[in-house]
Design an enzyme around this catalytic site. Sequence first.
Site, short mmCIF file in Angstrom:
data_model
loop_
_atom_site.label_atom_id
_atom_site.label_comp_id
_atom_site.label_asym_id
_atom_site.label_seq_id
_atom_site.Cartn_x
_atom_site.Cartn_y
_atom_site.Cartn_z
N ASP A 27 48.95 -17.40 54.87
CA ASP A 27 49.04 -17.20 53.43
C ASP A 27 48.03 -16.11 53.06
OD1 ASP A 27 49.51 -17.85 50.60
OD2 ASP A 27 47.51 -18.74 50.71
N ASP A 29 46.47 -15.21 49.21
CA ASP A 29 45.46 -15.60 48.23
C ASP A 29 44.86 -16.96 48.56
OD1 ASP A 29 45.41 -13.44 46.27
OD2 ASP A 29 47.48 -14.00 45.83
N ASP A 177 45.95 -22.67 52.14
CA ASP A 177 44.87 -23.25 51.35
C ASP A 177 45.38 -24.10 50.19
OD1 ASP A 177 44.03 -21.43 48.50
OD2 ASP A 177 45.72 -20.88 49.77
#
Length: 243
Positions: A27, A29, A177
Amino acid sequence: MSHPGPAASAARSPRTAPLRAPALLFDMDGTLVDSTALVEATWAGFCRRHGLGLAEVLAYAHGRPTRETVGRFLPDPEAAAAETRRLVALEETQTTGIVEVPGARDLLAALPPGSWAVVTSAGRKLAEVRLAAAGLPVPAVLVSADDVTRGKPDPEGYLRAAAALGVPLTDVLVFEDSPAGVRAGLAGGARTVVIGGLTDFDAVTERHPDFRDFTVVPAEPASPGVALGTALPWGTPVDGGPR
């Protein structure tokens, strides 16, 4: 961004063997790029314009494409489309405060070419802007919100990236995250590693605060691909919390 949840990792056994996979999917961001302050400021402006609660919007937005979040809170399709265009254009011009998640640059530089990809809920242009702002390379395979019809937590983006790298998603390592992102990795059958403070999935995933304790170790002839060692095993307390 931290999300409270059950911390069941204390029951997990420490892992000392390297993590091995034919490819790694990241991922962007919150995983490779720390854009938290900018993202929160952008959504705060959205909330002020439309009289919405920031906490509720942020909780939904994390890990999801902008168009999905806007559509969730603005029921009128035309208004949602216009606001999405405005937000995307704004985001593509903002880079203040964007930095790498610690250790990300060194890890990516050590990976074999063609062994990793980025799967992001941002559009392609925004992804390229933020990766550059953080001093990170743009990989040959980058699956953005522009490339999928179903955003995270659907695994479509990860499935597309794995296919582009020529490997089954069930064989790769996914680094995430957010709750939506972790669910996407798990839904696709990938071994998923959490980066940051999200504890919701500690019972089923490995978690690290960032990439500083990862090293790329020589792959064994019988196990081609990428092998990642870690300085500390699973279960070691970091910053006062479980690993």
